[in-house]
Design an enzyme around this catalytic site. Structure first.
Site, PDB file in Angstrom:
ATOM      1  N   VAL A 144       0.546  71.499  12.693  1.00  0.00           N
ATOM      2  CA  VAL A 144       1.437  70.532  12.054  1.00  0.00           C
ATOM      3  C   VAL A 144       0.696  69.924  10.872  1.00  0.00           C
ATOM      4  O   VAL A 144      -0.483  69.551  10.997  1.00  0.00           O
ATOM      5  CB  VAL A 144       1.860  69.416  13.029  1.00  0.00           C
ATOM      6  N   CYS A 145       1.347  69.828   9.742  1.00  0.00           N
ATOM      7  CA  CYS A 145       0.830  69.138   8.568  1.00  0.00           C
ATOM      8  C   CYS A 145      -0.555  69.672   8.201  1.00  0.00           C
ATOM      9  O   CYS A 145      -0.725  70.850   7.979  1.00  0.00           O
ATOM     10  CB  CYS A 145       0.834  67.629   8.840  1.00  0.00           C
ATOM     11  N   GLY A 146      -1.563  68.809   8.180  1.00  0.00           N
ATOM     12  CA  GLY A 146      -2.903  69.223   7.768  1.00  0.00           C
ATOM     13  C   GLY A 146      -3.644  70.062   8.783  1.00  0.00           C
ATOM     14  O   GLY A 146      -4.778  70.485   8.517  1.00  0.00           O
TER      15      GLY A 146
END
Length: 208
Positions: free
Chosen positions: A119-121
């Protein structure tokens, strides 16, 4: 089947809680078949997030032999600043690459019964650790250039399904990631049941 969500110092809480809640609800809808747990590379311990010191407890050690999903969140903190004075998001993600999580995730990626998801980074953390070269992936819009520089084929989609690697964009995309994983493993009826329960409809097109 197991869903192991990996906690590390400085993690982003929403990257963890959004998929955790969706997957728990999906497990309930699927008769409890999916075991969802918070893990760390070091084993059971309290783990401090990057959001005002919020703490979540890892209840087990990341186990790359358990079939299912290993989910890696991104980090939370300042975006810019002196890296010698502040734990910025780039610093936290780079520091992840120096932890015991990396060899465990490398082992998980070699296990044909495991799909690694981010997720995300989280995808940046893996890419900066040298784990995603040549793969198709996405991250938060602010990190796309960095992801590209690591040799990743950047796909600008909400969720990118590259087989045994599934990545998602910004922080709220953890909802869409988890719903996609439920759809993949248990079918649209389970995913739809969770959407109705959460009063949330998946956003964007899943790139495969």
């Amino acid at each position: 089947m197991h869903a192991q969500i990996v906690l590390f110092d400085g993690f982003d809480p929403l990257d963890v809680i959004a998929p955790f809640d969706v997957l728990v609800a999906g497990s309930d809808a699927a008769g409890g078949e999916l075991v969802v747990e918070l893990v760390s590379a070091e084993g059971p311990r309290p783990v401090v997030s990057g959001s005002r010191g919020l703490v979540l407890n890892a209840t087990a050690q990341l186990d790359p032999s358990k079939p299912g999903y290993v989910i890696v969140p991104g980090a939370s903190g300042p975006i810019d600043g002196d890296p010698d004075e502040l734990d910025t998001i780039p610093v936290l993600l780079a520091r992840f690459g120096e932890t015991a999580a990396v060899p465990l995730i490398r082992e998980a990626m070699a296990n044909p019964d495991i799909t690694v998801s981010t997720v995300c980074g989280g995808s940046l953390a893996l890419a900066m650790a040298g784990l995603l070269e040549g793969r198709n992936a996405v991250t938060h819009v602010l990190g796309l250039d960095v992801l590209d520089a690591t040799g990743v084929n950047v796909v600008r989609a909400r969720v990118v399904d590259d087989g045994d690697l599934v990545t998602a964009g910004g922080v709220t995309s953890g909802l869409d990631l988890a719903l996609h994983l439920l759809d993949r493993s248990y079918g649209p009826r389970v995913a739809l049941a969770v959407e109705e329960l959460f009063e949330y409809e998946r956003r964007g097109t899943v790139w495969t």
